[in-house]
Motif scaffolding. Structure first.
Motif, short mmCIF file in Angstrom:
data_model
loop_
_atom_site.label_atom_id
_atom_site.label_comp_id
_atom_site.label_asym_id
_atom_site.label_seq_id
_atom_site.Cartn_x
_atom_site.Cartn_y
_atom_site.Cartn_z
N UNK A 108 0.77 -1.29 0.14
CA UNK A 108 0.05 0.03 0.03
C UNK A 108 0.77 1.14 0.06
N UNK A 109 1.81 1.41 0.76
CA UNK A 109 2.85 2.44 0.75
C UNK A 109 3.46 2.81 -0.46
N UNK A 110 3.95 1.53 -1.27
CA UNK A 110 4.65 1.50 -2.54
C UNK A 110 3.70 2.18 -3.50
N UNK A 111 2.28 1.77 -3.48
CA UNK A 111 1.15 2.13 -4.38
C UNK A 111 0.89 3.56 -4.18
N UNK A 112 0.74 3.99 -2.83
CA UNK A 112 0.39 5.30 -2.73
C UNK A 112 1.58 6.45 -3.46
N UNK A 113 2.95 5.91 -3.01
CA UNK A 113 3.77 6.89 -3.42
C UNK A 113 3.71 6.88 -5.04
N UNK A 114 3.30 5.80 -5.62
CA UNK A 114 3.26 5.74 -7.14
C UNK A 114 2.02 6.58 -7.36
N UNK A 115 0.78 6.51 -6.86
CA UNK A 115 -0.24 7.43 -6.97
C UNK A 115 0.07 8.95 -6.78
N UNK A 116 0.91 8.91 -5.82
CA UNK A 116 1.52 10.69 -5.46
C UNK A 116 2.33 11.37 -6.46
N UNK A 117 3.09 10.10 -6.98
CA UNK A 117 4.14 10.71 -8.25
C UNK A 117 3.22 11.06 -9.50
N UNK A 118 2.44 10.11 -9.81
CA UNK A 118 1.70 10.37 -10.84
C UNK A 118 0.78 11.62 -10.91
N UNK A 119 -0.06 11.85 -9.82
CA UNK A 119 -0.76 12.92 -9.83
C UNK A 119 0.15 14.32 -9.78
N UNK A 120 1.13 13.95 -9.25
CA UNK A 120 2.19 15.30 -8.87
C UNK A 120 2.75 15.76 -10.23
N UNK A 121 3.05 14.63 -11.10
CA UNK A 121 3.59 15.04 -12.43
C UNK A 121 2.45 15.54 -13.46
N UNK A 122 1.23 15.10 -13.22
CA UNK A 122 0.31 15.69 -14.14
C UNK A 122 -0.56 16.85 -13.36
N UNK A 123 -0.89 17.12 -12.15
CA UNK A 123 -1.36 18.22 -11.83
C UNK A 123 -0.55 19.22 -10.70
N UNK A 124 0.41 18.72 -10.62
CA UNK A 124 1.42 19.43 -9.63
C UNK A 124 0.97 19.56 -8.30
N UNK A 125 0.23 18.39 -7.74
CA UNK A 125 -0.35 18.36 -6.59
C UNK A 125 0.40 17.19 -5.89
N UNK A 126 1.28 17.42 -4.98
CA UNK A 126 2.02 16.42 -4.36
C UNK A 126 1.31 15.96 -2.88
N UNK A 127 0.68 16.79 -2.41
CA UNK A 127 -0.06 16.56 -1.04
C UNK A 127 -1.55 16.06 -1.36
N UNK A 128 -1.74 14.77 -0.74
CA UNK A 128 -3.16 14.26 -0.71
C UNK A 128 -4.32 15.18 -0.27
N UNK A 129 -3.98 16.11 0.72
CA UNK A 129 -4.96 16.85 1.10
C UNK A 129 -5.38 17.98 0.33
#
Length: 113
Positions: free
Chosen positions: A25-46
Motif C-alpha cells: 500500500x505504501x509503495x502504491x500510494x507513492x506511485x499514485x502521489x508521483x503520477x498525480x504530482x507529475x500531471x497536476x503538480x499536487x504532491x499533497x493528498x490533502x
C-alpha cells in the motif's frame, strides 16, 4: 528547503494487515502521489480531488487496477471523504455480464453501441 510529503506518516492510521500488505500500500500510494504530482503538480493528498484518483485508476490495466483501487480507498478513508471510486477496470467498461440460454453460467460479452 521544502521537505517532500511523507506518505507513510499520512497512511499510518489506516494501514492494517501484514507487513507485506502495508508495504505494498505504501509503495502504491507513492506511485499514485508521483503520477498525480507529475500531471497536476499536487504532491499533497490533502489538495487532491476526486477527479485526480479517478484519472489515476483509469490509467491502470485490469491486472493492477484492483490493487490500486484498494490503496485509493485507504487514501480516501484517511482524507475522511465520501468519494465513490470507479470499481470497473478500464478495459472492461464495454462489457456486461449475460445469462446464456437460461443457465446461470455468466460470461463476458461485448455490448453493441
Amino acid at each position: 528547503m521544502i521537505r517532500p510529503f511523507d506518505m507513510e506518516l499520512f497512511l499510518v492510521g489506516v494501514l492494517t494487515g501484514s507487513h507485506a500488505t502495508r508495504q505494498r500500500h505504501l509503495r502504491q500510494a507513492k506511485t499514485i502521489q508521483a503520477a498525480i504530482s507529475d500531471r497536476w503538480y499536487r504532491d499533497n493528498p490533502w489538495t487532491w480531488q476526486h477527479k485526480h484518483l479517478t484519472w489515476f485508476l483509469n490509467q491502470q490495466t485490469a491486472g493492477s487496477h484492483y490493487y490500486y483501487l484498494l490503496t485509493s480507498r485507504l487514501i480516501v478513508r484517511r482524507l475522511r471523504k465520501k468519494w465513490v471510486l470507479n470499481t470497473t477496470p478500464p478495459d472492461r467498461k464495454n462489457y456486461r455480464i449475460n445469462d446464456l440460454n437460461g443457465h446461470n453460467k455468466k460470461t463476458l460479452t461485448q455490448t453493441t453501441k
